[in-house]
Design an enzyme around this catalytic site. Structure first.
Site, PDB file in Angstrom:
ATOM      1  N   ASP A 170       0.858  -1.200   0.000  1.00 19.29           N
ATOM      2  CA  ASP A 170       0.000   0.000   0.000  1.00 19.29           C
ATOM      3  C   ASP A 170       0.889   1.243   0.000  1.00 19.29           C
ATOM      4  O   ASP A 170       0.666   2.196  -0.768  1.00 19.29           O
ATOM      5  CB  ASP A 170      -0.919   0.032   1.228  1.00 19.29           C
ATOM      6  N   THR A 210      -7.183  -4.560   0.059  1.00 22.30           N
ATOM      7  CA  THR A 210      -5.969  -5.049   0.759  1.00 22.30           C
ATOM      8  C   THR A 210      -6.175  -6.477   1.280  1.00 22.30           C
ATOM      9  O   THR A 210      -5.251  -7.291   1.246  1.00 22.30           O
ATOM     10  CB  THR A 210      -5.617  -4.088   1.924  1.00 22.30           C
TER      11      THR A 210
END
Ligand code: AMP
Ligand code: MG
Length: 335
Positions: free
Chosen positions: A52, A132
């Protein structure tokens, strides 16, 4: 690329495509070598990984370097969440050969690039790893970048590093090359080569008229993000017969835009949860430009001008125009 008209924001599109393509390469590498220590937990209990942070750094640094004017960025990740040196080093390891960043301070500054306390009128929005949880499971995720101006999404890009470009293949099955989709306002939705966005440019269109029995639903893998039981009831009432496709991230928008699925429903699980703009902006314009209607569960257009959240909307309905109203009516009876 040069022979097509992508409108007024063509230059931004070019830079955005390069940024997402580059970030996709790095996140693919990270996903293949992901270990427990690469995963952190944010204050809201949601997971975040070194991918990320790396992807946000790459996209931000590319825009900063290549765009002539100052950039406002509404992005999901924050440099302040990178608290330990080991994690900072892990991010550095993946970006150092690609970017001109040599210390932790520069890295955090790149992650926070473009964040603006004032509400800007023209801004980019980025989810560096949308889905995610899917990324951690080794499944689908997306790098999502969009540009908003004049209260409208002007362009959207979805890097889908695990989505098979071959439309005859099952989108739930992870593919090692991946797909890149984009759209600019009034200039259509397109797919292109994720490693070389100037190659294999193809127009993306949703399915032409289908009866309700032929429709296939896309929904979240995570039951905490959309009410699966209510969705099932709605589909039964509508007479939808096909099995649903479960996918993480805005890959769902990509799949309906390409006509492999036909409806994307997101029924709120929590009364007060507000969707984040970076979870929908890129997917929304790609689906609309591919011919679909995108609204909230009450049929209201999504309003991307209320800050980080879709404050005036609840849930998502993305569907063919000729079935959209029927679906909204069915949702209203079932929630
Ligand atoms: P998906 O992969 O479609 O399930 O969506 C992933 C996104 O869901 C994440 O990026 C989160 O921002 C968002 N999310 C987190 N909690 C919720 C919730 N309670 N309802 C809806 N979306 C959520
Ligand atoms: Mg997200």
């Amino acid at each position: 690329m040069e022979n097509n008209n992508f409108g007024y924001h063509a230059e931004k599109l070019k830079v955005g495509l390069e940024a997402v393509s580059l970030a996709s390469k790095i996140t693919r590498r990270i996903q293949n070598s992901l270990v427990e220590e690469d995963i952190l937990t944010k204050t809201d209990s949601s997971p975040v990984t070194i991918a990320d942070f790396a992807a946000q750094t790459i996209v931000n640094s590319t825009l900063a370097k290549r765009l002539p004017k100052a950039v406002s960025m509404v992005s999901e990740e924050e440099g302040s969440n990178l608290t330990n040196n080991k994690t900072l080093e892990s991010v550095m390891k993946f970006i150092k050969n690609t970017l001109d960043i040599s210390n932790h301070l520069q890295l955090k500054a790149a992650i926070d690039f473009g964040k603006n306390k004032e509400k800007p009128k023209k801004f980019w929005t980025l989810d560096p790893i949308d889905g995610t949880k899917g990324f951690i499971r080794g499944q689908q995720y997306a790098i999502s970048l969009a540009y908003i101006e004049e209260n409208e999404i002007q362009l959207g890009i979805l890097g889908c590093p695990n989505l098979n470009p071959d439309l005859s293949c099952d989108p739930e099955v992870v593919h090692k090359k991946g797909s890149l989709l984009f759209a600019t306002k009034n200039h259509g939705a397109w797919s292109t080569d994720i490693d070389n966005p100037y190659r294999n440019l193809k127009r993306v269109r949703s399915s032409s008229e289908l009866s309700i029995e032929q429709l296939k639903l896309c929904e979240s893998v995570e039951a905490a993000h959309s009410r699966h039981n209510v969705t099932k009831r709605i589909l039964n009432q509508l007479g939808v017969k096909q099995d649903s496709i479960k996918l993480d991230s805005q890959v769902k928008y990509a799949v309906v835009a390409r006509g492999q699925g036909h409806i994307y429903l997101r029924i709120p699980t929590l009364e007060h949860y507000k969707e984040k703009i970076w979870d929908h902006a890129a997917g929304c314009i790609i689906a609309e430009e591919a011919g679909l209607v995108v609204s909230d569960i009450h049929g209201k257009r999504l309003d991307f001008n209320c800050g980080e959240e879709l404050k005036k909307n609840a849930g998502i309905v993305c569907a063919p125009s000729y079935h959209h109203r029927t679906i909204i009516r069915s949702i209203e009876k079932n929630i």
